[in-house]
Design an enzyme around this catalytic site. Structure first.
Site, short mmCIF file in Angstrom:
data_model
loop_
_atom_site.label_atom_id
_atom_site.label_comp_id
_atom_site.label_asym_id
_atom_site.label_seq_id
_atom_site.Cartn_x
_atom_site.Cartn_y
_atom_site.Cartn_z
CD GLU A 112 -2.87 -1.24 2.31
OE1 GLU A 112 -4.06 -1.60 2.17
OE2 GLU A 112 -2.37 -0.99 3.43
CD GLU A 132 -3.06 -6.72 4.29
OE1 GLU A 132 -2.42 -5.67 4.43
OE2 GLU A 132 -2.94 -7.47 3.29
#
Length: 262
Positions: A112, A132
């Site tokens: 990210e 995740e």
């Protein structure tokens, strides 16, 4: 001290920011806040035009959120600082080019962080993943950004499975601008691009970033109306600037323009 995990190098209008937090360049709350202050200072310095984001070491670009810190009470939903996670994700009005130099694994929040840049260059050994899903949580920024950067079904594959994506595949989908042989070649290329951008028209770059960012929530015609009516602050400033006239004059006079950012 926390300050030692972030180092900066400045060359003329370029700022190189290095995250150095062994072993995996994971980011805890203190590091995120420090990164936010670093990028805020870059944003607010009129003499700086381009930023490079890189990390130390050759195994991890960044493992993202520091899970060990979280296990000791460093809350996942805590105060990440002025720019959100890693200082770039939610930094408002950052209207200057940012280049990510990825060398190694960009995992979770590290992926990210790279997505927060405008350009991504990477080494042949780089890989990307959003694991995740395996921890039963949401890769929030990636879920917002990734389907807009690459084909929807490819983004969903990465988000749903948490699989690894090699750098060649990343380039094939347009996620990475260029793949370089090693770190030396990577940094040479990134600095070459940074110097090219630093010599360019900063007011135009600012307008490009604001228009591209704000247009995501607008229809095409609405965005065009905002531009033509000068309702974007950066566009209004550009059209009234000396630089805007300088481009035309330089063309007419058959010379290179001199951009002053005003």
């Amino acid at each position: 001290m926390a300050e030692s995990v972030i180092t900066t190098r400045r060359e003329a209008a370029i700022l190189e920011v290095t995250l150095d937090r062994p072993k995996a360049n994971a980011i805890d709350l203190a590091t995120s806040r420090l990164m936010g202050q670093t990028f805020k200072a870059f944003r607010d310095d009129p003499e700086l035009r381009v930023a490079i984001v890189r990390t130390a070491g050759d195994k991890f670009f960044s493992a993202g959120w520091d899970l060990k810190a979280a296990a000791t009470g460093d809350a996942v939903d805590g105060d990440y600082g002025v720019g959100g996670f890693a200082g770039l994700q939610e930094l408002r009005d950052l209207n200057k080019p940012v280049i990510a130099a990825v060398n190694g694994m960009a995992v979770g929040g590290g992926f990210e962080l790279a997505l927060s840049a405008d350009l991504i260059y990477a080494t042949e050994s780089s890989t990307f993943a959003l694991p995740e899903i395996r921890a039963g949580t949401l890769a929030d920024a990636a879920t917002v950004k990734l389907p807009k950067r690459i084909p929807y079904h490819v983004a969903m594959d990465l988000l749903f499975t948490g699989r690894w994506m090699g750098v060649q595949e990343a380039q094939r989908w347009g996620l990475v601008n260029e793949v370089l042989a090693d770190e030396a070649a990577l940094m040479a290329r990134v600095w070459e691009v940074a110097r090219l951008l630093a010599a360019g028209p900063p007011l135009v770059f600012a307008a490009i970033k604001e228009v591209a960012r704000e247009a995501e929530a607008l229809s095409f015609q609405s965005a065009m109306n905002y531009i033509t009516k000068r309702q974007f602050a950066t566009v209004d400033r550009l059209y009234d600037s000396e630089d805007n006239l300088e481009g035309f004059r330089a063309f007419a006079e058959k010379r290179d323009p001199v951009w002053r950012g005003k």
